[in-house]
Design a protein around this motif. Structure first.
Motif, PDB file in Angstrom:
ATOM      1  N   SER A  48      -3.067   1.992 -10.915  1.00  0.00           N
ATOM      2  CA  SER A  48      -4.196   2.850 -11.245  1.00  0.00           C
ATOM      3  C   SER A  48      -4.465   2.804 -12.736  1.00  0.00           C
ATOM      4  O   SER A  48      -3.631   2.369 -13.537  1.00  0.00           O
ATOM      5  CB  SER A  48      -3.914   4.291 -10.812  1.00  0.00           C
ATOM      6  N   TRP A 107       0.832  -1.203   0.000  1.00  0.00           N
ATOM      7  CA  TRP A 107       0.000   0.000   0.000  1.00  0.00           C
ATOM      8  C   TRP A 107       0.867   1.254   0.000  1.00  0.00           C
ATOM      9  O   TRP A 107       0.539   2.255  -0.645  1.00  0.00           O
ATOM     10  CB  TRP A 107      -0.923   0.008   1.222  1.00  0.00           C
ATOM     11  N   PRO A 122      -4.382  -2.380  -3.327  1.00  0.00           N
ATOM     12  CA  PRO A 122      -5.305  -1.692  -4.235  1.00  0.00           C
ATOM     13  C   PRO A 122      -4.932  -2.009  -5.677  1.00  0.00           C
ATOM     14  O   PRO A 122      -3.771  -2.239  -5.992  1.00  0.00           O
ATOM     15  CB  PRO A 122      -5.054  -0.217  -3.919  1.00  0.00           C
ATOM     16  N   GLY A 131       0.634   1.916  -3.982  1.00  0.00           N
ATOM     17  CA  GLY A 131      -0.731   2.437  -3.986  1.00  0.00           C
ATOM     18  C   GLY A 131      -1.011   3.440  -5.087  1.00  0.00           C
ATOM     19  O   GLY A 131      -2.093   3.467  -5.669  1.00  0.00           O
TER      20      GLY A 131
END
Length: 243
Positions: free
Chosen positions: A37, A29, A76, A33
């Protein structure tokens, strides 16, 4: 004296797998993180496609390894990774790579939970109440049906669906089987969306991830949920009628 020194070591060895996953999750993370994306995928799409074309096997291995780590450490970016699978490899074999990677990562969490938590936390789970308790009772009474349900229903968090079976004594083989096939519908939808990312990038848009909740998509998934829940309903009705 031997019992005094052995017990702490034994407890530490049981907790080590889960401790490693927690440490890896925190590190992931903190370090990754911002990179896992849609923007990262969009900005590096040409380099990724070029590398795939020249080193296909290496790309598959790297992709699956990253996906396993994302799932195992609950990092994520699982949705972006699924989209990337479709973008890089198409609906097929992309969906196969995603399913295998997600199942392996989920199995690592399952094994770590089983080895680390032991019977003490399992007893606490059995003594819990509310939604968690109802799910646990459902798993005990209708194992296969409940395992499929918690995978098929979009509202059950993936991490929760990974942990609960380990804490209620589900066998590894049944866990792997229901995970692979239970996540297949949703995985296929998102991989399909990923396969069309080229056109999305060309328009400068972002992918529509609400497609999973469109009636044409959600309807069949809910139908599978109803089919999985049917044995539970029949068993409940038979119990009420004294069959």
């Amino acid at each position: 004296m031997s019992q005094v020194t052995t017990e702490p070591r034994s407890r530490a060895s049981r907790l080590l797998p889960f401790a490693l996953i927690v440490a890896g999750a925190l590190a992931g993370w903190a370090l990754l993180g911002d990179y896992l994306s849609f923007e990262t995928l969009r900005d590096n799409r040409e380099a990724l496609l070029a590398f795939r074309d020249s080193h296909f096997v290496t790309m598959v291995a790297a992709y699956m390894t990253l996906y396993v780590l994302i799932v195992a450490f609950s990092l994520p970016g699982a949705t972006i990774a699924t989209l990337a699978g479709g973008f890089l490899f198409g609906l097929f074999p992309g969906v196969v790579f995603v399913l295998m990677s997600a199942t392996i990562g989920a199995t690592l969490i399952f094994l770590a939970a089983r080895m680390g938590f032991g019977t003490a936390l399992s007893a606490r789970m059995d003594a819990s109440s509310g939604t968690v308790r109802r799910i646990i009772e459902g798993i005990h009474d209708n194992e296969l049906s409940m395992l499929f349900l918690i995978r098929l229903v979009p509202v059950v968090p993936f991490f929760v669906a990974n942990l609960l079976p380990a804490l209620v004594g589900v066998s590894l083989s049944r866990y792997v089987f229901t995970t692979f096939f239970g996540i297949m519908p949703g995985t296929a939808v998102y991989t399909w969306v990923g396969a069309g990312l080229g056109e999305v990038f060309a328009r400068g848009d972002t992918p529509d991830l609400t497609i999973l909740f469109e009636p044409a998509i959600l309807g069949p998934i809910l139908g599978l949920c109803a089919l999985a829940a049917l044995p539970i309903l029949l068993k409940a009705l038979r119990g009420q009628k004294g069959f």
